[in-house]
Motif scaffolding. Sequence first.
Motif, PDB file in Angstrom:
ATOM      1  N   TYR A 172       0.829  -1.195   0.000  1.00  0.00           N
ATOM      2  CA  TYR A 172       0.000   0.000   0.000  1.00  0.00           C
ATOM      3  C   TYR A 172       0.871   1.257   0.000  1.00  0.00           C
ATOM      4  CZ  TYR A 172      -3.993  -2.941   1.281  1.00  0.00           C
ATOM      5  OH  TYR A 172      -4.977  -3.908   1.302  1.00  0.00           O
ATOM      6  N   ARG A 173       0.353   2.288  -0.659  1.00  0.00           N
ATOM      7  CA  ARG A 173       0.968   3.613  -0.575  1.00  0.00           C
ATOM      8  C   ARG A 173       0.571   4.253   0.754  1.00  0.00           C
ATOM      9  NH1 ARG A 173      -1.774   8.115  -1.444  1.00  0.00           N
ATOM     10  NH2 ARG A 173      -3.430   6.942  -2.505  1.00  0.00           N
ATOM     11  N   PHE A 174       1.517   4.914   1.423  1.00  0.00           N
ATOM     12  CA  PHE A 174       1.192   5.531   2.700  1.00  0.00           C
ATOM     13  C   PHE A 174       2.128   6.707   2.969  1.00  0.00           C
ATOM     14  CE2 PHE A 174       4.983   3.952   4.353  1.00  0.00           C
ATOM     15  CZ  PHE A 174       5.103   4.131   5.718  1.00  0.00           C
ATOM     16  N   ILE A 175       1.755   7.512   3.955  1.00  0.00           N
ATOM     17  CA  ILE A 175       2.602   8.592   4.451  1.00  0.00           C
ATOM     18  C   ILE A 175       2.872   8.301   5.925  1.00  0.00           C
ATOM     19  CG2 ILE A 175       2.771  11.065   4.926  1.00  0.00           C
ATOM     20  CD1 ILE A 175       0.924  11.561   2.577  1.00  0.00           C
ATOM     21  N   PRO A 176       4.113   8.254   6.342  1.00  0.00           N
ATOM     22  CA  PRO A 176       4.411   7.968   7.753  1.00  0.00           C
ATOM     23  C   PRO A 176       3.711   8.956   8.680  1.00  0.00           C
ATOM     24  CG  PRO A 176       6.412   7.863   6.434  1.00  0.00           C
ATOM     25  CD  PRO A 176       5.335   8.405   5.537  1.00  0.00           C
ATOM     26  N   ALA A 221      -3.716   7.427   5.303  1.00  0.00           N
ATOM     27  CA  ALA A 221      -4.740   6.395   5.495  1.00  0.00           C
ATOM     28  C   ALA A 221      -4.331   5.382   6.564  1.00  0.00           C
ATOM     29  CB  ALA A 221      -5.007   5.671   4.171  1.00  0.00           C
ATOM     30  N   VAL A 222      -3.039   5.161   6.752  1.00  0.00           N
ATOM     31  CA  VAL A 222      -2.561   4.165   7.725  1.00  0.00           C
ATOM     32  C   VAL A 222      -2.170   4.899   9.001  1.00  0.00           C
ATOM     33  CG1 VAL A 222      -0.903   2.320   8.140  1.00  0.00           C
ATOM     34  CG2 VAL A 222      -1.704   2.770   5.819  1.00  0.00           C
ATOM     35  N   LEU A 223      -2.856   4.565  10.090  1.00  0.00           N
ATOM     36  CA  LEU A 223      -2.614   5.239  11.361  1.00  0.00           C
ATOM     37  C   LEU A 223      -1.640   4.476  12.253  1.00  0.00           C
ATOM     38  CD1 LEU A 223      -6.262   6.376  12.219  1.00  0.00           C
ATOM     39  CD2 LEU A 223      -4.488   7.605  10.959  1.00  0.00           C
ATOM     40  N   ARG A 224      -1.601   3.162  12.107  1.00  0.00           N
ATOM     41  CA  ARG A 224      -0.710   2.337  12.932  1.00  0.00           C
ATOM     42  C   ARG A 224      -0.223   1.177  12.087  1.00  0.00           C
ATOM     43  NH1 ARG A 224       0.184   1.186  18.483  1.00  0.00           N
ATOM     44  NH2 ARG A 224       0.678  -1.005  18.899  1.00  0.00           N
ATOM     45  N   TYR A 225       1.059   0.888  12.189  1.00  0.00           N
ATOM     46  CA  TYR A 225       1.644  -0.163  11.368  1.00  0.00           C
ATOM     47  C   TYR A 225       2.973  -0.604  11.992  1.00  0.00           C
ATOM     48  CZ  TYR A 225       3.995   4.097   9.859  1.00  0.00           C
ATOM     49  OH  TYR A 225       4.666   5.289   9.854  1.00  0.00           O
ATOM     50  N   ASP A 255      -3.593  26.042   4.985  1.00  0.00           N
ATOM     51  CA  ASP A 255      -4.952  26.408   5.375  1.00  0.00           C
ATOM     52  C   ASP A 255      -5.665  25.126   5.809  1.00  0.00           C
ATOM     53  OD1 ASP A 255      -5.810  25.061   2.978  1.00  0.00           O
ATOM     54  OD2 ASP A 255      -5.388  26.904   1.883  1.00  0.00           O
ATOM     55  N   ILE A 256      -6.925  25.269   6.194  1.00  0.00           N
ATOM     56  CA  ILE A 256      -7.656  24.114   6.716  1.00  0.00           C
ATOM     57  C   ILE A 256      -7.871  23.053   5.641  1.00  0.00           C
ATOM     58  CG2 ILE A 256      -9.917  25.176   6.244  1.00  0.00           C
ATOM     59  CD1 ILE A 256     -10.907  23.799   8.821  1.00  0.00           C
ATOM     60  N   ASN A 257      -8.032  23.468   4.385  1.00  0.00           N
ATOM     61  CA  ASN A 257      -8.239  22.497   3.308  1.00  0.00           C
ATOM     62  C   ASN A 257      -6.998  21.646   3.085  1.00  0.00           C
ATOM     63  OD1 ASN A 257     -10.904  23.299   2.760  1.00  0.00           O
ATOM     64  ND2 ASN A 257     -10.213  24.949   1.420  1.00  0.00           N
ATOM     65  N   SER A 258      -5.835  22.275   3.090  1.00  0.00           N
ATOM     66  CA  SER A 258      -4.604  21.512   2.903  1.00  0.00           C
ATOM     67  C   SER A 258      -4.356  20.584   4.085  1.00  0.00           C
ATOM     68  CB  SER A 258      -3.414  22.453   2.708  1.00  0.00           C
ATOM     69  OG  SER A 258      -3.184  23.225   3.876  1.00  0.00           O
ATOM     70  N   ALA A 259      -4.716  21.041   5.291  1.00  0.00           N
ATOM     71  CA  ALA A 259      -4.556  20.177   6.472  1.00  0.00           C
ATOM     72  C   ALA A 259      -5.452  18.951   6.368  1.00  0.00           C
ATOM     73  CB  ALA A 259      -4.866  20.963   7.734  1.00  0.00           C
ATOM     74  N   THR A 271      -6.593  17.629   3.634  1.00  0.00           N
ATOM     75  CA  THR A 271      -6.071  16.786   2.551  1.00  0.00           C
ATOM     76  C   THR A 271      -4.936  15.911   3.060  1.00  0.00           C
ATOM     77  OG1 THR A 271      -6.697  18.395   0.857  1.00  0.00           O
ATOM     78  CG2 THR A 271      -4.985  16.789   0.284  1.00  0.00           C
ATOM     79  N   GLN A 272      -4.038  16.484   3.852  1.00  0.00           N
ATOM     80  CA  GLN A 272      -2.920  15.705   4.374  1.00  0.00           C
ATOM     81  C   GLN A 272      -3.390  14.641   5.354  1.00  0.00           C
ATOM     82  OE1 GLN A 272       0.786  17.969   5.263  1.00  0.00           O
ATOM     83  NE2 GLN A 272      -0.377  19.747   4.572  1.00  0.00           N
TER      84      GLN A 272
END
Length: 241
Positions: A193-197, A218-222, A206-210, A212-213
């Motif tokens: 899977y693609r993920f961001i640490p 998508a992965v909270l624990r791994y 701004d709030i929209n970019s926050a 989006t990030q």
Amino acid sequence: MTHRERLLIWSNLAALVVLISIAFLRPSSVIAEDETKAPALGPASSLDLVEEDGKSIELKAVDGRLSWGDEPQQQIHSVAYVHIGALLSPLMDAEERAEERRTLAERIQEDAQVMIDELDSLQAEIEGLDTAEGEGQELIQRGQQLAQQLQAFRQQAQAVQEASMAQQLEQCYKEIVTGVNVVADRKNIDTVYRFIPTEDEFSIQDINSAMTQIRLRAVLRYPEDSDITEEVAEELNIVLE
């Protein structure tokens, strides 16, 4: 029987008692040690697990995976994760791709500069003429047409640059997928899977970019060992920062 003979007999009996004690104690210690270990089951071709209502599930090995049915989804698959962003940036910054973008930008700038120089020339001519009528009015109309052409050219040039960058991004993505497949085959990984640490800092504007990030994470624990980004980077000859 003499005293010496009795002493010899008692000595032999004492030695025999010691040997018998050792013989009995050694097996008991081994048994005690074995009892602390769980027994190994198998080999077995399958294992039936029965629920309280009588339903059963048959566990078996299929293509090296634990399976409980005939469908592909009824198997346990190994999972790993890759931080694409960490790999995409150095691939896009590679000298060959950067040079391609520079060459395109320079060519666009040269073509635009021709029209810019012509506009500057017209502006110099107009400054010394009566713009209300005659030649001055013609030059103004010509300048307006040229300005519109320049604007249209810049819009078209931006579209060309974006299309070129999109093509480069697609190439980099395919290179990453190829590297992922090589590493996954080597480590017997089924799904990546693609993920961001989660520890990566937000670049909040701004709030929209926050938001989006947050959605991209998508992965909270791994498990840390399930992140194979470094292995993929090594396969692609990328040095991670």
